[in-house]
Scaffold this motif. Sequence first.
Motif, PDB file in Angstrom:
ATOM      1  N   VAL A  74      28.495  12.945 -20.165  1.00  0.00           N
ATOM      2  CA  VAL A  74      29.544  13.332 -19.225  1.00  0.00           C
ATOM      3  C   VAL A  74      30.587  14.100 -20.021  1.00  0.00           C
ATOM      4  CG1 VAL A  74      31.431  12.515 -17.777  1.00  0.00           C
ATOM      5  CG2 VAL A  74      29.185  11.431 -17.619  1.00  0.00           C
ATOM      6  N   LEU A  75      30.887  15.308 -19.591  1.00  0.00           N
ATOM      7  CA  LEU A  75      31.756  16.218 -20.332  1.00  0.00           C
ATOM      8  C   LEU A  75      32.913  16.651 -19.441  1.00  0.00           C
ATOM      9  CD1 LEU A  75      32.394  18.185 -22.695  1.00  0.00           C
ATOM     10  CD2 LEU A  75      30.682  19.742 -21.716  1.00  0.00           C
ATOM     11  N   LEU A  76      34.134  16.343 -19.848  1.00  0.00           N
ATOM     12  CA  LEU A  76      35.292  16.741 -19.057  1.00  0.00           C
ATOM     13  C   LEU A  76      36.322  17.436 -19.929  1.00  0.00           C
ATOM     14  CD1 LEU A  76      37.759  13.809 -18.412  1.00  0.00           C
ATOM     15  CD2 LEU A  76      35.656  13.424 -19.699  1.00  0.00           C
ATOM     16  N   GLY A  77      37.058  18.331 -19.299  1.00  0.00           N
ATOM     17  CA  GLY A  77      38.080  19.083 -20.009  1.00  0.00           C
ATOM     18  C   GLY A  77      38.967  19.809 -19.024  1.00  0.00           C
ATOM     19  N   PRO A  78      39.867  20.639 -19.518  1.00  0.00           N
ATOM     20  CA  PRO A  78      40.828  21.319 -18.647  1.00  0.00           C
ATOM     21  C   PRO A  78      40.271  22.602 -18.027  1.00  0.00           C
ATOM     22  CG  PRO A  78      41.260  21.889 -20.921  1.00  0.00           C
ATOM     23  CD  PRO A  78      40.145  20.880 -20.945  1.00  0.00           C
ATOM     24  N   ALA A  79      40.948  23.041 -16.991  1.00  0.00           N
ATOM     25  CA  ALA A  79      40.694  24.359 -16.410  1.00  0.00           C
ATOM     26  C   ALA A  79      41.814  25.288 -16.873  1.00  0.00           C
ATOM     27  CB  ALA A  79      40.660  24.266 -14.884  1.00  0.00           C
ATOM     28  N   LEU A 168      32.384  12.811 -23.321  1.00  0.00           N
ATOM     29  CA  LEU A 168      33.058  13.734 -24.228  1.00  0.00           C
ATOM     30  C   LEU A 168      34.259  14.323 -23.514  1.00  0.00           C
ATOM     31  CD1 LEU A 168      30.065  15.774 -25.732  1.00  0.00           C
ATOM     32  CD2 LEU A 168      31.176  13.749 -26.684  1.00  0.00           C
ATOM     33  N   CYS A 169      35.437  14.098 -24.082  1.00  0.00           N
ATOM     34  CA  CYS A 169      36.662  14.689 -23.562  1.00  0.00           C
ATOM     35  C   CYS A 169      37.034  15.871 -24.438  1.00  0.00           C
ATOM     36  CB  CYS A 169      37.789  13.665 -23.548  1.00  0.00           C
ATOM     37  SG  CYS A 169      39.388  14.345 -23.075  1.00  0.00           S
ATOM     38  N   PHE A 210      45.404  16.165 -18.870  1.00  0.00           N
ATOM     39  CA  PHE A 210      44.985  15.308 -17.769  1.00  0.00           C
ATOM     40  C   PHE A 210      43.642  14.643 -18.074  1.00  0.00           C
ATOM     41  CE2 PHE A 210      47.708  18.630 -15.902  1.00  0.00           C
ATOM     42  CZ  PHE A 210      48.746  17.818 -15.478  1.00  0.00           C
ATOM     43  N   ALA A 211      42.719  15.402 -18.642  1.00  0.00           N
ATOM     44  CA  ALA A 211      41.448  14.817 -19.061  1.00  0.00           C
ATOM     45  C   ALA A 211      41.666  13.776 -20.155  1.00  0.00           C
ATOM     46  CB  ALA A 211      40.503  15.917 -19.552  1.00  0.00           C
ATOM     47  N   LEU A 212      42.546  14.082 -21.102  1.00  0.00           N
ATOM     48  CA  LEU A 212      42.777  13.168 -22.219  1.00  0.00           C
ATOM     49  C   LEU A 212      43.451  11.889 -21.758  1.00  0.00           C
ATOM     50  CD1 LEU A 212      42.678  12.626 -25.269  1.00  0.00           C
ATOM     51  CD2 LEU A 212      44.898  13.781 -25.451  1.00  0.00           C
TER      52      LEU A 212
END
Length: 253
Positions: A74-79, A168-169, A210-212
């Motif tokens: 699962v991979l998240l991060g900013p736009a 993964l952030c 926000f993801a962090l």
Amino acid sequence: MTRPPAVAGAFYPADPAELTSTVDKLLDAVDVPADDVLARAYVVPHAGYRYSGATAAHVYARLRRHAVHIGRIVLLGPAHRVRLTGLAAPTTRRWATPLGDVTIDLDHAGGLPADDAPHAPEHSLEVQLPFLQRAVPGVPVLPFVAGVSTVEEVADAIAATSDGAVVLCSTDFSHYERDVVARAQDERTARAVESHRPDLIGVRDACGVFALRGTVEWGRRNGLAVRRLALTTSADSGGDPSRVVGYPAFALG
């Protein structure tokens, strides 16, 4: 449908052979301790490989060590380029890089809203894919971006999508301060991560704030210990010390 690469040739090499060599050299340069255990989540930076690749490799060398035990990411991060409120998964089932296609795991999207617009130009998730392709080849990835959102919204989304997955952030830390100022600011942010205090992470402390924050809260809910793997700035890789970006690497759990 397949999402084409947006930043190949800019953030990382577009030539497959050069990209493979670049990533493998970065991974091989990390000495993973013999007693390292696979964490449930990691924080990893997302700048051009010239600057943040060596820091990111602290995460991916560990994933490579434990690849046999990793079935999903699962991979998240900013736009960065498209204004977004809330969260967004893509609709496309494959994302392309110069190394081939990555399978997008929409079957575990957990009810996340779907919107390809913020994903199309976004580098924060794309730059992680060649590392994943070399470290854990063939493993499906569920990417989503976190725009303006609450800590609870992001933490709940991670909880809904991460069963059996490694999270993964993707975030960088401070931006465009003098190196000495950036290192002090990043140290404060690192301590907030390590102490499970998302409320102490300010909007100027991380581009993926926000993801962090949500990842830190999800880690707190699950009692995950935080290990600092690396904390650098772009000055460490030859960047202008009067205007740096901070790069974190942490393991949670």
